[in-house]
Design a protein around this motif. Structure first.
Motif, PDB file in Angstrom:
ATOM      1  N   VAL A 250      19.626  36.980  64.945  1.00 37.24           N
ATOM      2  CA  VAL A 250      19.797  36.408  66.449  1.00 37.24           C
ATOM      3  C   VAL A 250      20.345  37.951  66.971  1.00 37.24           C
ATOM      4  O   VAL A 250      19.724  38.390  68.162  1.00 37.24           O
ATOM      5  CB  VAL A 250      20.828  35.436  66.961  1.00 37.24           C
ATOM      6  N   ASP A 251      21.338  38.506  66.451  1.00 43.49           N
ATOM      7  CA  ASP A 251      21.751  39.708  67.175  1.00 43.49           C
ATOM      8  C   ASP A 251      20.908  40.953  67.158  1.00 43.49           C
ATOM      9  O   ASP A 251      20.517  41.457  68.177  1.00 43.49           O
ATOM     10  CB  ASP A 251      23.130  40.091  66.514  1.00 43.49           C
TER      11      ASP A 251
ATOM     12  N   MET B 157      27.742  32.572  72.738  1.00 40.18           N
ATOM     13  CA  MET B 157      27.619  33.756  72.404  1.00 40.18           C
ATOM     14  C   MET B 157      28.852  34.690  72.106  1.00 40.18           C
ATOM     15  O   MET B 157      29.755  34.119  72.953  1.00 40.18           O
ATOM     16  CB  MET B 157      27.043  34.652  73.464  1.00 40.18           C
ATOM     17  N   PRO B 158      29.192  35.847  71.593  1.00 34.43           N
ATOM     18  CA  PRO B 158      30.241  36.421  71.201  1.00 34.43           C
ATOM     19  C   PRO B 158      30.861  36.898  72.552  1.00 34.43           C
ATOM     20  O   PRO B 158      30.014  37.224  73.482  1.00 34.43           O
ATOM     21  CB  PRO B 158      29.827  37.725  70.328  1.00 34.43           C
ATOM     22  N   PRO B 159      32.386  36.972  72.803  1.00 29.28           N
ATOM     23  CA  PRO B 159      32.861  37.227  74.146  1.00 29.28           C
ATOM     24  C   PRO B 159      32.397  38.737  74.418  1.00 29.28           C
ATOM     25  O   PRO B 159      32.022  39.541  73.364  1.00 29.28           O
ATOM     26  CB  PRO B 159      34.366  36.988  73.831  1.00 29.28           C
ATOM     27  N   ALA B 160      32.568  39.246  75.676  1.00 34.41           N
ATOM     28  CA  ALA B 160      32.225  40.627  75.985  1.00 34.41           C
ATOM     29  C   ALA B 160      33.079  41.124  77.126  1.00 34.41           C
ATOM     30  O   ALA B 160      32.626  41.003  78.262  1.00 34.41           O
ATOM     31  CB  ALA B 160      30.725  40.612  76.266  1.00 34.41           C
ATOM     32  N   ASP B 161      34.325  41.004  76.736  1.00 31.69           N
ATOM     33  CA  ASP B 161      35.166  41.351  78.075  1.00 31.69           C
ATOM     34  C   ASP B 161      35.733  42.673  78.064  1.00 31.69           C
ATOM     35  O   ASP B 161      36.648  43.424  77.022  1.00 31.69           O
ATOM     36  CB  ASP B 161      36.517  40.527  77.874  1.00 31.69           C
TER      37      ASP B 161
ATOM     38  N   ASP C 280      28.637  21.445  73.378  1.00 31.58           N
ATOM     39  CA  ASP C 280      29.098  21.055  74.787  1.00 31.58           C
ATOM     40  C   ASP C 280      28.004  21.016  75.815  1.00 31.58           C
ATOM     41  O   ASP C 280      27.713  20.086  76.614  1.00 31.58           O
ATOM     42  CB  ASP C 280      30.393  21.949  75.340  1.00 31.58           C
ATOM     43  N   VAL C 281      27.262  22.281  75.865  1.00 28.53           N
ATOM     44  CA  VAL C 281      26.276  22.520  76.733  1.00 28.53           C
ATOM     45  C   VAL C 281      25.292  21.329  76.793  1.00 28.53           C
ATOM     46  O   VAL C 281      24.620  20.830  77.628  1.00 28.53           O
ATOM     47  CB  VAL C 281      25.838  23.729  76.703  1.00 28.53           C
TER      48      VAL C 281
ATOM     49  N   ALA D 127      17.996  40.531  69.614  1.00 33.84           N
ATOM     50  CA  ALA D 127      18.529  40.614  71.054  1.00 33.84           C
ATOM     51  C   ALA D 127      18.714  41.957  71.277  1.00 33.84           C
ATOM     52  O   ALA D 127      18.496  42.559  72.502  1.00 33.84           O
ATOM     53  CB  ALA D 127      20.107  39.701  71.212  1.00 33.84           C
ATOM     54  N   ARG D 128      19.333  42.594  70.562  1.00 38.64           N
ATOM     55  CA  ARG D 128      19.669  43.952  70.553  1.00 38.64           C
ATOM     56  C   ARG D 128      18.592  45.073  70.660  1.00 38.64           C
ATOM     57  O   ARG D 128      18.572  45.992  71.262  1.00 38.64           O
ATOM     58  CB  ARG D 128      20.807  44.744  69.701  1.00 38.64           C
TER      59      ARG D 128
ATOM     60  N   LEU E  28      15.359  40.043  73.095  1.00 37.22           N
ATOM     61  CA  LEU E  28      14.720  38.742  72.967  1.00 37.22           C
ATOM     62  C   LEU E  28      16.006  37.850  72.278  1.00 37.22           C
ATOM     63  O   LEU E  28      16.201  37.971  71.282  1.00 37.22           O
ATOM     64  CB  LEU E  28      13.583  38.333  72.308  1.00 37.22           C
ATOM     65  N   LEU E  29      16.532  36.842  73.318  1.00 38.27           N
ATOM     66  CA  LEU E  29      17.747  35.950  72.596  1.00 38.27           C
ATOM     67  C   LEU E  29      17.278  34.826  72.168  1.00 38.27           C
ATOM     68  O   LEU E  29      16.979  33.798  72.751  1.00 38.27           O
ATOM     69  CB  LEU E  29      18.732  35.770  73.894  1.00 38.27           C
TER      70      LEU E  29
ATOM     71  N   LEU F 110      20.168  30.588  75.288  1.00 42.01           N
ATOM     72  CA  LEU F 110      21.124  30.692  76.458  1.00 42.01           C
ATOM     73  C   LEU F 110      21.996  29.465  76.030  1.00 42.01           C
ATOM     74  O   LEU F 110      23.210  29.248  76.750  1.00 42.01           O
ATOM     75  CB  LEU F 110      20.526  30.441  77.936  1.00 42.01           C
ATOM     76  N   LYS F 111      21.521  28.352  75.238  1.00 42.26           N
ATOM     77  CA  LYS F 111      22.231  27.181  75.171  1.00 42.26           C
ATOM     78  C   LYS F 111      23.285  27.537  73.885  1.00 42.26           C
ATOM     79  O   LYS F 111      24.018  26.406  73.918  1.00 42.26           O
ATOM     80  CB  LYS F 111      21.291  26.036  74.654  1.00 42.26           C
TER      81      LYS F 111
END
Lengths: 407, 407
Positions: free
Chosen positions: A339-340, A389-393, A167-168, A343-344, A348-349, A385-386
């Motif tokens: 990727v994970d 990413m997994p949700p973080a709620d 979508d993005v 970043a962690r 760097l994402l 950023l495009k």
């Protein structure tokens, strides 16, 4: 203020030639594929170029893509279209990669991906040659770059993308003034519709390698790397490979630099990285073939390399083999894990395609294809950023008692 | 390869002082607010600095943030943490802005926003001073930058954001290794929880201006602009203003450069841009007050400037007034229209806060505050890719007859 964009500079294009047959084509004309149906390559008078420009000349200029003007096909300074094509940084990832691994972060370019390099050049040339309407198939990022540059100079664009395109990407393309459609097919099927319209004279076809100038823009990745490494290239390059323009472009850049005497004959081993769910180049490499069959039912989380059939397949395979490199496939779980990890652990994402290069590197070290001491460059072709990413709620109620020790 | 990151260089910090009372504090110690509850400012021995570095020294270095090392508080080269803090490009927007309008595209920085400038410095200093756990409230981008840099050097982070914070920000923060919570409140209410934990010794509080080093990082925007403009500053700067660190930082940079004799006494008029739905600085500016009351029921599409109360309010107001500028408010419809115009006509996708500066500029020209001939810089503080874009669903069936004339 950046004189690379405003100062008239000499140009050195002599002609174009068919990448398969060597047949010659005139410069300064609109071209698609060669009569043999293959990509055209731009040729320069390198002797005159070398007499006009030195490594010191380059060092004294602002470090953007247009610093390399003499290596580029644009004749008139007024044709230049620009959104700030900065030199992309090399970022160490010691924790998730290794001590001698650098990520070339192409996500810093306009519209957030390395597609800007090819499209800025193709649009500048289209402008120079009087094109007013362009169509292109895309998995997302190329379409965004085309839309932005074309909007900037008033060229109309029609963009077709596979239905699975995130979508993005589709939204970004539309927002930047293009007319964009989703199609129930893969990128080559979108390309077939674009080709039909081009044949009917409705628009100019800017598909990967179907016009000669995107590769010249992508070539700047190789020129930049050479300058960033002090004219001593890295030992290995891991490149996420869909259409492969960048890999072919870098290989062409290294060749041109050697003929100028700016680098020696040593080349990085080129690793063409694909996803296990769409690996036509890997299959052809392993079978010792010169061309790659179409990959049926292509599927991978790394949409940018979901390219079932590449018109430059033989050029990719030729460069990979000549370099002593390989074509490597990695699975989606390895891509997502890379990727994970990056970043962690290194902050760097990466985009999934960039993650694929890290996964392939890790695998290559394990398989003793690459030594951990070797200087390696991984291409992160777009900003992370495009991508979803997994949700973080996690939720905190400011009006309730909060146990700070649990945060 | 970038010697700015590896070469030991002299440092010139002498002490810190309270921005309200001038009270002196020791350098090389962990500090929060001053005893008067106000931000601390870092002071340098500018005479010694000027003797050690010239404009030519700077010109010869790679053009990243760490080029300005002598203006920065980090003592030890090993403390530097970096994700490639490039100099951000200035991009003309002739169609949507005007012939003399440049956008400084801060979205090219690590984690896609100008927050990287402040956080890279705060994290490097936290590392230098032995901090192992940090907490911070954020509207999104600052949290992402903190998470990335802290992950990179093994510092643990706890991040609290208002419930309305966009998904992409919260996910990015989590992916980069931070522990992140949404809170049912505004950023200052998240900040109150962080402050409580800091008072209990659970973590170090890295809130905007509550520690002295983010402002030093943001200062590099002013240093960069001066160099990019050939040491002759633009006539006006439009800056999206939430906490205002960047505006305060640029103002400090200009002052330091003048004291070195690198620029004259001429200053850009500083326009602090806020959203009509959260405009405490504009209200205070217009009322002739030195401090700004909290803005109740803050609401705007530009989340980054949804800051009801700024601890550096008096510093923002002081700089804006001293510069001959103003604080300006623009409505959400004008913000969204500016984002759309700039993308469609100049191919540049701004973030809503960047759109706010373009909307404010357009309004300022209409109100004769700014002349169209004046050299103006608008700050696009983050990549437009982080923000929701309107849907773009047009569908094409490859298996049905397609009328190409309708595309």
């Amino acid at each position: 203020m950046n004189r690379n964009l405003t100062e008239p500079r000499p140009t050195f294009v002599t002609h174009l030639e068919c990448s398969l047959t060597g047949e010659r084509y005139e410069a300064d004309q609109l071209h698609g594929l060669s009569r043999a149906g293959r990509p055209l390559l731009v040729r320069y008078d390198l002797e005159a170029l070398g007499a006009a420009v030195s490594r010191e000349t380059i060092a004294a200029r602002a470090t953007d893509l247009w610093r390399w003007r003499e290596w580029l096909p644009v004749r008139r300074t007024e044709s230049i279209v620009s959104l700030g094509e900065i030199e992309t940084p090399l970022i160490p990832i010691p924790r998730s990669g290794g001590a001698s691994v650098l990520v070339k972060d192409e996500g810093r370019l306009p519209t957030g991906s390395f597609k800007a390099r090819g499209l800025v050049m193709a649009v500048a040339m289209a402008r120079e040659l009087g094109v007013t309407r362009i169509a292109m198939p895309t998995n997302g990022n190329a379409g965004a770059a085309l839309a932005a540059y074309a909007a900037r100079c008033g060229i109309e664009t029609v963009i077709l993308c596979p239905e699975e395109t995130p979508d993005v990407n589709v939204r970004e393309i539309a927002q930047q003034g293009a007319r964009v459609w989703r199609v129930n097919g893969q990128i080559d099927e979108c390309g077939a519709i674009v080709a039909r319209g081009a044949a009917e004279g409705r628009w100019f076809d800017l598909s990967t390698l179907k016009e000669p100038y995107r590769i010249e823009g992508k070539k700047t990745m190789g020129l930049e790397l050479a300058a960033q490494f002090g004219w001593d290239l890295p030992d290995a390059i891991f490149y996420p490979t869909g259409g492969g323009t960048g890999l072919i472009g870098m290989w062409k850049a290294f060749d041109e630099l050697e003929r100028l005497g700016w680098i020696g004959s040593k080349r990085p081993r080129m690793y063409a990285v694909q996803a296990s769910g769409c690996a036509p180049i890997v299959r052809a490499f392993e079978a010792g073939q010169d061309h790659a069959e179409r990959w049926e039912d292509a599927a991978t989380v790394a949409a940018g390399i979901r390219v079932p059939r590449a018109v430059g397949d033989f050029l990719i395979l030729r460069a990979v083999r000549a370099s002593g490199g390989r074509a490597l496939a990695v699975g989606d779980p390895a891509i997502l894990k890379a990727v994970d990890d990056c970043a962690r652990r290194d902050g760097l994402l990466l985009c999934p395609e960039g993650g694929a290069t890290l996964a392939a590197y890790t695998q290559a070290v394990r398989d003793n294809l690459v030594d951990e001491e070797e200087r390696v460059v991984l291409f992160n072709c777009a900003t992370g950023l495009k991508y979803p990413m997994p949700p973080a709620d996690q939720w905190l109620d400011k009006d309730a008692p909060i146990d700070l020790a649990t945060l």
